[in-house]
Motif scaffolding. Structure first.
Motif, short mmCIF file in Angstrom:
data_model
loop_
_atom_site.label_atom_id
_atom_site.label_comp_id
_atom_site.label_asym_id
_atom_site.label_seq_id
_atom_site.Cartn_x
_atom_site.Cartn_y
_atom_site.Cartn_z
N SER A 104 29.71 34.84 32.27
CA SER A 104 28.77 33.73 32.50
C SER A 104 28.01 33.88 33.81
CB SER A 104 29.52 32.39 32.47
OG SER A 104 30.50 32.36 33.50
N GLY A 105 28.25 34.99 34.54
CA GLY A 105 27.51 35.26 35.76
C GLY A 105 28.17 34.79 37.04
N GLU A 106 29.36 34.21 36.93
CA GLU A 106 30.07 33.73 38.12
C GLU A 106 30.61 34.91 38.93
OE1 GLU A 106 34.25 31.44 39.19
OE2 GLU A 106 33.50 31.37 37.14
N PRO A 107 30.28 34.98 40.22
CA PRO A 107 30.81 36.07 41.02
C PRO A 107 32.31 35.90 41.28
CG PRO A 107 29.45 34.61 42.38
CD PRO A 107 29.39 34.10 40.97
N ARG A 108 33.04 36.97 41.15
CA ARG A 108 34.48 36.97 41.44
C ARG A 108 34.72 37.97 42.57
NH1 ARG A 108 37.59 33.43 40.57
NH2 ARG A 108 39.29 34.85 40.32
N PRO A 109 35.42 37.53 43.61
CA PRO A 109 35.64 38.42 44.75
C PRO A 109 36.70 39.48 44.44
CG PRO A 109 36.84 36.38 45.07
CD PRO A 109 36.03 36.22 43.79
N THR A 110 36.80 40.45 45.30
CA THR A 110 37.89 41.42 45.21
C THR A 110 39.20 40.65 45.09
OG1 THR A 110 36.68 43.05 46.48
CG2 THR A 110 39.07 43.27 46.47
N SER A 111 40.09 41.13 44.23
CA SER A 111 41.35 40.40 43.99
C SER A 111 42.52 41.36 43.87
CB SER A 111 41.24 39.55 42.73
OG SER A 111 41.03 40.38 41.59
N HIS A 112 43.69 40.79 44.05
CA HIS A 112 44.94 41.52 43.82
C HIS A 112 45.49 41.03 42.48
CE1 HIS A 112 45.02 42.88 48.00
NE2 HIS A 112 44.52 41.69 48.28
N ASN A 113 45.89 41.97 41.65
CA ASN A 113 46.48 41.64 40.35
C ASN A 113 47.88 42.23 40.28
OD1 ASN A 113 43.99 40.60 39.77
ND2 ASN A 113 43.55 41.95 38.07
N ARG A 114 48.79 41.45 39.73
CA ARG A 114 50.15 41.93 39.50
C ARG A 114 50.29 42.12 38.01
NH1 ARG A 114 52.78 38.95 42.97
NH2 ARG A 114 52.97 40.69 44.42
N MET A 115 50.76 43.30 37.63
CA MET A 115 50.84 43.67 36.22
C MET A 115 52.26 44.08 35.86
SD MET A 115 48.60 46.67 34.36
CE MET A 115 47.04 45.79 34.39
N SER A 116 52.77 43.52 34.79
CA SER A 116 54.03 43.98 34.20
C SER A 116 53.67 44.89 33.04
CB SER A 116 54.87 42.81 33.70
OG SER A 116 55.27 41.99 34.76
N ILE A 117 54.30 46.05 33.01
CA ILE A 117 54.01 47.04 31.97
C ILE A 117 55.32 47.48 31.33
CG2 ILE A 117 53.05 49.34 31.51
CD1 ILE A 117 51.52 49.01 34.24
N LEU A 118 55.38 47.44 30.02
CA LEU A 118 56.49 48.06 29.30
C LEU A 118 55.99 49.42 28.84
CD1 LEU A 118 59.34 47.99 28.16
CD2 LEU A 118 58.37 47.02 26.06
N ALA A 119 56.62 50.47 29.37
CA ALA A 119 56.24 51.84 29.03
C ALA A 119 57.34 52.45 28.18
CB ALA A 119 56.03 52.66 30.30
N VAL A 120 56.92 53.16 27.14
CA VAL A 120 57.87 53.77 26.21
C VAL A 120 57.65 55.29 26.18
CG1 VAL A 120 57.95 51.67 24.80
CG2 VAL A 120 56.38 53.50 24.17
N PRO A 121 58.71 56.05 25.90
CA PRO A 121 58.52 57.51 25.85
C PRO A 121 57.63 57.92 24.68
CG PRO A 121 60.87 56.90 25.78
CD PRO A 121 60.07 55.65 25.66
N GLY A 122 56.74 58.86 24.97
CA GLY A 122 55.89 59.45 23.95
C GLY A 122 56.07 60.95 23.97
#
Length: 146
Positions: A104-122
């Motif tokens: 919608s055009g709203e400016p978003r500043p630089t941010s910190h994101n915390r991510m949980s990831i489930l990783a599986v063997p491939g």
């Protein structure tokens, strides 16, 4: 790669995170989701829940075209790696995301994101199976009781 919270980061975990960072910064959704399972789930920073490889990849491609192309992503820290049975890994990582504009055009500043990831063997390393991404609120962090 940044200095990480973990004193030693398993090579397969480091490789997966490097792919995630590098492919984001290259805006390469094909390469980014080449390390994803067919049944991947992704909960984005505003709570959208995408299910299945095709939909997760499509959603990212649309948002890259609209607002994320050229927005830098940098791994700041690996806060936790939990080995699980069967070679699975539960990761908690923190990213620094550059400033951007919403659809919608709203400016978003630089941010910190915390991510949980489930990783599986491939066959060639770890694959992304599930992600939950949360923007860190600096205002709320001031009131963290722990």
């Amino acid at each position: 790669m940044p200095s990480l919270a973990q004193p030693f980061l398993e090579p397969d975990v480091a490789a997966l995170l490097r792919v995630m960072e590098d492919t984001w910064n290259a805006s390469d959704m094909d390469a980014m989701f080449a390390v994803a399972t067919p049944d991947i789930h992704w909960v984005n920073v505003v709570g959208m829940h995408w299910q299945g490889h095709a939909d997760v990849k499509k959603a990212h491609a649309v948002f890259f075209d609209v607002m994320f192309r050229g927005v830098p992503l940098k791994l700041e820290a690996v806060e936790h790696v939990k080995p699980l049975p069967g070679g699975l890994r539960l990761l908690v990582v923190r990213w620094l995301l550059g400033a951007y504009k919403t659809p919608s055009g709203e400016p978003r500043p630089t941010s910190h994101n915390r991510m949980s990831i489930l990783a599986v063997p491939g066959p060639a390393g770890l694959l992304i199976s599930h992600v939950a991404n949360i923007e860190v609120s600096s205002q709320a962090a001031r009131h963290n009781p722990v």
